[in-house]
Design a protein around this motif. Structure first.
Motif, PDB file in Angstrom:
ATOM      1  N   PRO A  94       0.544  -1.440   0.004  1.00 23.08           N
ATOM      2  CA  PRO A  94      -0.017  -0.049  -0.162  1.00 23.08           C
ATOM      3  C   PRO A  94       0.804   1.819   0.081  1.00 23.08           C
ATOM      4  CG  PRO A  94      -0.264  -1.598   1.244  1.00 23.08           C
ATOM      5  CD  PRO A  94       0.806  -2.162   0.916  1.00 23.08           C
ATOM      6  N   THR A  95       0.949   2.392  -0.720  1.00 23.71           N
ATOM      7  CA  THR A  95       1.637   3.720  -1.296  1.00 23.71           C
ATOM      8  C   THR A  95       1.038   5.128  -0.531  1.00 23.71           C
ATOM      9  OG1 THR A  95       3.346   4.816  -1.589  1.00 23.71           O
ATOM     10  CG2 THR A  95       1.610   3.269  -2.908  1.00 23.71           C
ATOM     11  N   THR A  96       0.863   5.981  -0.551  1.00 23.64           N
ATOM     12  CA  THR A  96      -0.498   6.350  -1.032  1.00 23.64           C
ATOM     13  C   THR A  96       0.692   7.618  -2.435  1.00 23.64           C
ATOM     14  OG1 THR A  96       1.387   8.289   0.021  1.00 23.64           O
ATOM     15  CG2 THR A  96      -0.181   7.283   1.103  1.00 23.64           C
ATOM     16  N   GLY A  97       0.984   7.120  -2.339  1.00 24.85           N
ATOM     17  CA  GLY A  97       1.600   7.777  -3.877  1.00 24.85           C
ATOM     18  C   GLY A  97       2.398   8.961  -4.442  1.00 24.85           C
ATOM     19  N   GLN A  98       2.800   9.471  -2.772  1.00 21.99           N
ATOM     20  CA  GLN A  98       3.386  10.671  -3.445  1.00 21.99           C
ATOM     21  C   GLN A  98       4.963  10.603  -2.539  1.00 21.99           C
ATOM     22  OE1 GLN A  98       1.229  12.712   1.145  1.00 21.99           O
ATOM     23  NE2 GLN A  98       0.044  13.692  -0.518  1.00 21.99           N
ATOM     24  N   ARG A  99       5.785  10.524  -2.451  1.00 19.17           N
ATOM     25  CA  ARG A  99       7.235  10.802  -2.673  1.00 19.17           C
ATOM     26  C   ARG A  99       7.500  11.572  -1.913  1.00 19.17           C
ATOM     27  NH1 ARG A  99       9.826   9.855  -8.874  1.00 19.17           N
ATOM     28  NH2 ARG A  99       8.416   7.306  -8.686  1.00 19.17           N
ATOM     29  N   ASN A 100       7.802  11.528  -0.497  1.00 19.35           N
ATOM     30  CA  ASN A 100       8.433  12.151   0.710  1.00 19.35           C
ATOM     31  C   ASN A 100      10.279  11.772   0.437  1.00 19.35           C
ATOM     32  OD1 ASN A 100       6.451  13.335   1.462  1.00 19.35           O
ATOM     33  ND2 ASN A 100       5.648  11.059   2.136  1.00 19.35           N
TER      34      ASN A 100
END
Length: 206
Positions: A94-100
């Motif tokens: 699972p991932t939010t799609g944001q690249r932190n």
């Protein structure tokens, strides 16, 4: 490939499995290439290693601190590796799609030793001077020589203005351009895993 080149250039046919033995007998070995910055100046690197760095090390005689500074960016999304799973059922993360990304300024005191770090939103002159100010507060009664690379934000007007206030006791020393390996040790900030773990960073810091 080597067997084919030998065949095409010299008309000598070797079995591919035999080429390895021939190369070994000629003094060759399998090695991983290392990238070398083409714009680096070997003469300037040599001068820095033979003259500049030895002079900096002598600062210990006047009780000055010698620090090596660097910056690093660490992506927070994990690297994916192959793992076991039932056929036809690919594992999903699972991932939010944001690249932190964590951006960290760091410095190591060569003589104590001590490690200092600070988080920054971006790498630019203002955030760097904030880090320098925090360093200067750790050495209120001591002269400091900080060795760092030629990143553009190390030479911004904000840094020059900062030096007008602190330059009498805090000296910024540039490495030769394109020469990250010239430092006595490359001062990357801890490790990738540590940099993503605030508790680990706290253990490294003094």
């Amino acid at each position: 490939m080597i067997a084919r080149v030998v065949d095409e250039e010299f008309g000598i046919h070797y079995h591919p499995g035999h080429v390895r033995k021939v190369l070994k007998a000629l003094g060759f070995s399998v090695q991983r290439p290392r990238r070398q910055l083409a714009k680096a100046d070997p003469a300037e690197q040599d001068r820095w290693q033979r003259y500049t760095y030895p002079r900096l090390k002598k600062t210990a005689e006047r009780k000055a601190a010698l620090l090596f500074g660097d910056e690093a960016s660490f992506r927070q999304d994990p690297t994916l590796y192959r793992t076991w799973s039932h056929r036809g059922h690919q594992p999903l993360i699972p991932t939010t799609g944001q690249r932190n990304t964590q951006k960290i300024f760091g410095a190591v005191d060569l003589y104590r030793p001590r490690f200092y770090y600070a988080h920054g939103q971006v790498f630019e002159g203002e955030s760097y001077t904030i880090f320098l100010t925090a360093l200067a507060q750790q050495y209120r009664r001591q002269e400091v020589f900080l060795v760092h690379d030629n990143a553009p934000y190390h030479k911004t007007p904000e840094v020059q203005e900062w030096l007008s206030c602190y330059g009498h006791r805090f000296h910024l020393c540039l490495l030769p351009p394109y020469s990250p390996r010239v430092q006595c040790r490359r001062t990357g900030v801890a490790s990738r895993a540590d940099a993503c773990d605030p508790q680990s960073l706290s253990r490294h810091r003094r």
